[in-house]
Design an enzyme around this catalytic site. Structure first.
Site, PDB file in Angstrom:
ATOM      1  N   GLU A 267       0.808   7.890   0.792  1.00 54.90           N
ATOM      2  CA  GLU A 267      -0.201   8.041   1.847  1.00 54.90           C
ATOM      3  C   GLU A 267       0.404   8.626   3.129  1.00 54.90           C
ATOM      4  OE1 GLU A 267      -2.007   4.098   1.976  1.00 54.90           O
ATOM      5  OE2 GLU A 267      -3.367   4.668   0.354  1.00 54.90           O
ATOM      6  N   ASP A 346      -5.900  -0.236  -6.269  1.00 53.42           N
ATOM      7  CA  ASP A 346      -5.608  -0.730  -4.922  1.00 53.42           C
ATOM      8  C   ASP A 346      -6.429  -1.980  -4.603  1.00 53.42           C
ATOM      9  OD1 ASP A 346      -4.647  -0.973  -2.389  1.00 53.42           O
ATOM     10  OD2 ASP A 346      -5.659   0.780  -1.581  1.00 53.42           O
ATOM     11  N   GLU A 374      -9.270  -7.043   2.132  1.00 51.00           N
ATOM     12  CA  GLU A 374      -9.737  -5.683   2.421  1.00 51.00           C
ATOM     13  C   GLU A 374     -10.970  -5.299   1.604  1.00 51.00           C
ATOM     14  OE1 GLU A 374      -6.698  -2.729   1.926  1.00 51.00           O
ATOM     15  OE2 GLU A 374      -8.058  -1.062   2.334  1.00 51.00           O
TER      16      GLU A 374
HETATM   17  C1  GCU Z   1      -4.401   0.452   1.007  1.00 54.13           C
HETATM   18  C2  GCU Z   1      -4.837   0.158   2.408  1.00 54.13           C
HETATM   19  C3  GCU Z   1      -3.921   0.772   3.418  1.00 54.13           C
HETATM   20  C4  GCU Z   1      -2.472   0.393   3.099  1.00 54.13           C
HETATM   21  C5  GCU Z   1      -2.135   0.760   1.682  1.00 54.13           C
HETATM   22  C6  GCU Z   1      -0.761   0.273   1.242  1.00 54.13           C
HETATM   23  O1  GCU Z   1      -4.616   1.804   0.704  1.00 54.13           O
HETATM   24  O2  GCU Z   1      -6.155   0.625   2.605  1.00 54.13           O
HETATM   25  O3  GCU Z   1      -4.313   0.313   4.686  1.00 54.13           O
HETATM   26  O4  GCU Z   1      -1.610   1.005   3.965  1.00 54.13           O
HETATM   27  O5  GCU Z   1      -3.054   0.161   0.815  1.00 54.13           O
HETATM   28  O6  GCU Z   1      -0.716  -0.684   0.479  1.00 54.13           O
HETATM   29  O7  GCU Z   1       0.228   0.840   1.612  1.00 54.13           O
END
Ligand code: GCU
Length: 647
Positions: A267, A346, A374
């Site tokens: 990400e 996730d 979440e």
């Molecule tokens: C999810 C979450 C993010 C987090 C990511 C992770 O995608 O929405 O906020 O950073 O997981 O586990 O790194």
């Protein structure tokens, strides 16, 4: 602590100890913690505590028999005396909390000597706390319990009493490690590793008396961001030297520092791919720096393409962790732990167990759960996750070991705690934190027993039955009104609260359900789909491959089926959707009534907070029901068999 909910350690829980005579033998900082606990209880309830040698008789003896760091303890009751022994300070502390949990029963009858020891050595909470307030994610990423316990608006929050109180609660449920900052390491957070390490040391000092070691999330680009090097290439000598030197300074500040947590090539976070290096190369450079100090690097396996083209049906995000990491099995250093999310996507409401778990026999794996809710109601909905986690931990990827046994690198949860007076926003979400700790101690524990234990500590006896009713089936209730049959991601994009059936359908995140007028679900079979089902060992690859053997609750995760496909339950997919969405709302209504009936039996502030959250849960559950049912009625044209009102 004044103004803060005592959670599972109300004074009342210490009455059985505090009314009796206790002898404590041994020395050391954790023995002092044990002594402090007993002394405080005695002050309140009139009992007595002695140290080392004192005239008989005693009701309770807590004795340190060695001076190692073992977490094990023995418990026995003989001749009217309860005895706990441990060879290490942490063991004695866990033994004390064992006695607290038993309550009066610890001082009745007799009980042969039993040894207790944690099945997993590492039982960890990852805080997704930012130091500076992030423009989108705020102080705590995915936090639903106010601000951070550790950081406030760029600085250390400095409330050491609160951090101590937190450590005490964590020790009482068995947690022994805490990562104090978000896995997404932004500018301010990066500096915790170097010039701001003193602030981490301050936190470590407060948590140490409770047997908790502190870990730090670091950026893979630290040699560049902090060290001014031109590269972060893990095979570069300068980079290796920088990590080694930086790490030795960390240990000067925090001699019992636990290690690093790294989110790399994930990400948007930097990682070894930029240098054409593997994730084993990346993890091993940090592992080498930590090795002389007995530290560990937790390297996260959450690596996938988050810039996917939704038109591309060949890429499957669920496959990513396995595809990236299984070829690297055997290449990770002994003190590198690969931290794997329990499901392949996730933290959705329902996912299969990640096929990576069990597929890397020569790598230490830690399994990551998400206590922060979440995707499970954001601590506005009651959703006790014990049964979900327990299913994961008991799952056997093939004949042989369970996930709980394969998690040799430990069990990790993303924390659900903040500076909220109830710790977790929704007071009943405390049950998730407690349950996580206890499952990490004993992964095959029966979750319902843990729930009873938590209720027994937290609530007065006459509220227990009602509290149990509202929590026990709450995950399945949540699943009913949100996510049918293993479909995920029908949430509002970004913040992930509330329904939006197509919110992620045409997005780059790899999160699709492919609903059309005829059917729904993702074909992940080997025969005609993405091949994901083939990542499992037998028997699961075969079980999941066929819609006939695939369990109903995961059907749409593995298969694209017609709306009139008949489930094992005998219902069609579409009728199952309608029915569960109506039932889910009815179950919330029923739970709300039970909670209302507990007024007067639960502390007023706690009762009011939960009651207020139920209003929102019910509103939201109705919204989910109506949006999901309307969407699928309109898509499919298939009427509800019971003629209920769908919009
Ligand atoms: C999810 C979450 C993010 C987090 C990511 C992770 O995608 O929405 O906020 O950073 O997981 O586990 O790194």
């Amino acid at each position: 602590m004044q103004g803060v909910d005592p959670a599972w350690l109300p004074d009342r829980a210490f009455r059985p100890i505090g009314t009796r005579r206790t002898l404590i033998r041994g020395t050391g900082p954790l023995v002092d913690t044990v002594h402090g606990e007993v002394a405080r209880a005695c002050e309140q309830f009139g009992g007595r505590v002695e140290r080392d040698a004192a005239p008989e008789p005693f009701d309770l003896v807590l004795e340190l028999t060695g001076d190692d760091s073992s977490e094990a303890f023995t418990y026995e009751r003989e001749g009217g005396r309860t005895t706990v022994t441990a060879s290490g300070g942490p063991g004695l502390l866990y033994g004390l909390f064992h006695v607290v949990r038993l309550g009066e029963a610890a001082f009745q009858g007799s009980h042969g000597r039993v040894e207790h020891r944690p099945e997993l050595a590492l039982r960890m909470l990852d805080h997704w706390d930012n130091v500076a307030v992030h423009p989108v994610m705020g102080q705590v990423e995915r936090g639903y319990a106010g601000g951070s316990l550790f950081w406030s608006d760029g600085r250390a929050r400095g409330d050491m009493d609160r951090i101590r109180a937190y450590g005490r609660l964590l020790a009482a449920c068995g947690i022994n490690a805490v990562a104090v900052n978000n896995v997404n390491v932004h500018e301010a957070e990066a500096h915790l590793l170097t010039d701001r390490i003193g602030e981490v040391a301050d936190i470590a000092r407060e948590l140490r008396p409770y047997g908790i070691r502190v870990h730090l999330s670091v950026t893979f680009a630290a040699p560049m961001v902090l060290g001014g090097l031109a590269t972060a290439d893990p095979l570069d000598e300068g980079v290796r030297g920088w990590w080694a030197e930086t790490t030795s300074r960390v240990y000067e500040a925090i001699p019992d520092f636990g290690g690093y947590v790294v989110k790399a090539d994930s990400e948007g976070q930097p990682g070894p791919f930029a240098y054409g290096r593997s994730h084993a190369d990346g993890a091993n450079v940090l592992a080498a720096a930590l090795e002389p100090f007995d530290g560990t690097v937790h390297w996260r396996a959450f690596v996938y393409d988050h810039r996917q083209d939704w038109r591309d049906r060949t890429t499957d995000r669920a496959r990513a962790a396995y595809d990236h990491f299984v070829p690297l099995d055997g290449q990770f250093a002994a003190n590198a732990v690969l931290q794997v999310k329990h499901g392949p996507m996730d933290f959705q409401v329902r996912e299969p167990v990640s096929p990576l778990i069990g597929a890397m026999p020569r790598t230490r794996l830690a399994v990551e759960m998400q206590a922060t809710q979440e995707y499970t109601g954001q601590q506005r909905h009651v959703c006790w996750l014990g049964p979900m986690w327990s299913e994961v931990l008991r799952f056997r990827p093939e004949e042989g070991a369970s996930v709980g046994q394969l998690a040799r690198g430990g069990l990790v949860a993303v924390s659900n705690v903040g500076d909220d007076p109830f710790w977790t926003g929704h007071p009943l979400a405390q049950a998730n934190l407690y349950t996580f700790g206890r499952l990490a101690w004993q992964p095959d524990a029966v979750p319902g027993r843990i729930l009873d234990e938590w209720i027994g500590l937290t609530f007065e006896a006459d509220a227990a039955a009602g509290v149990r009713v509202v929590l026990d089936g709450s995950w399945r209730t949540y699943e009913k009104y949100t996510a049918p049959l293993g479909v995920g991601w029908m949430v509002q994009p970004g913040h992930h609260y509330g329904p939006s059936v197509d919110g992620y359908e045409y997005s780059p995140w790899g999160t699709y359900h492919f609903a059309d007028r005829d059917g729904i679900g993702v074909d992940r079979t080997v025969a005609t789909g993405t091949g994901y089902a083939g990542q499992y060992a037998k028997p699961w690859s075969e079980v999941y491959e066929s819609p006939t053997s695939c369990p109903d609750e995961l059907l749409l995760f593995f298969h694209h089926v017609l709306y009139d496909h008949v489930l094992h339950s005998g219902k069609t997919v579409i009728q199952h959707m309608y029915d569960t969405h109506f039932e889910g709302v009815e179950e919330v209504e029923a739970a709300q009534r039970v909670w209302q009936g507990l007024a007067g039996l639960v502390a007023p502030a706690r009762h009011a907070r939960v009651a207020e959250r139920y209003e929102e849960q019910l509103r939201s559950a109705r919204e989910w029901r109506d949006q999901i049912n309307s969407y699928f009625l309109r898509k499919s044209g298939v009427a509800d068999a019971h003629g209920r009102r769908i919009h």
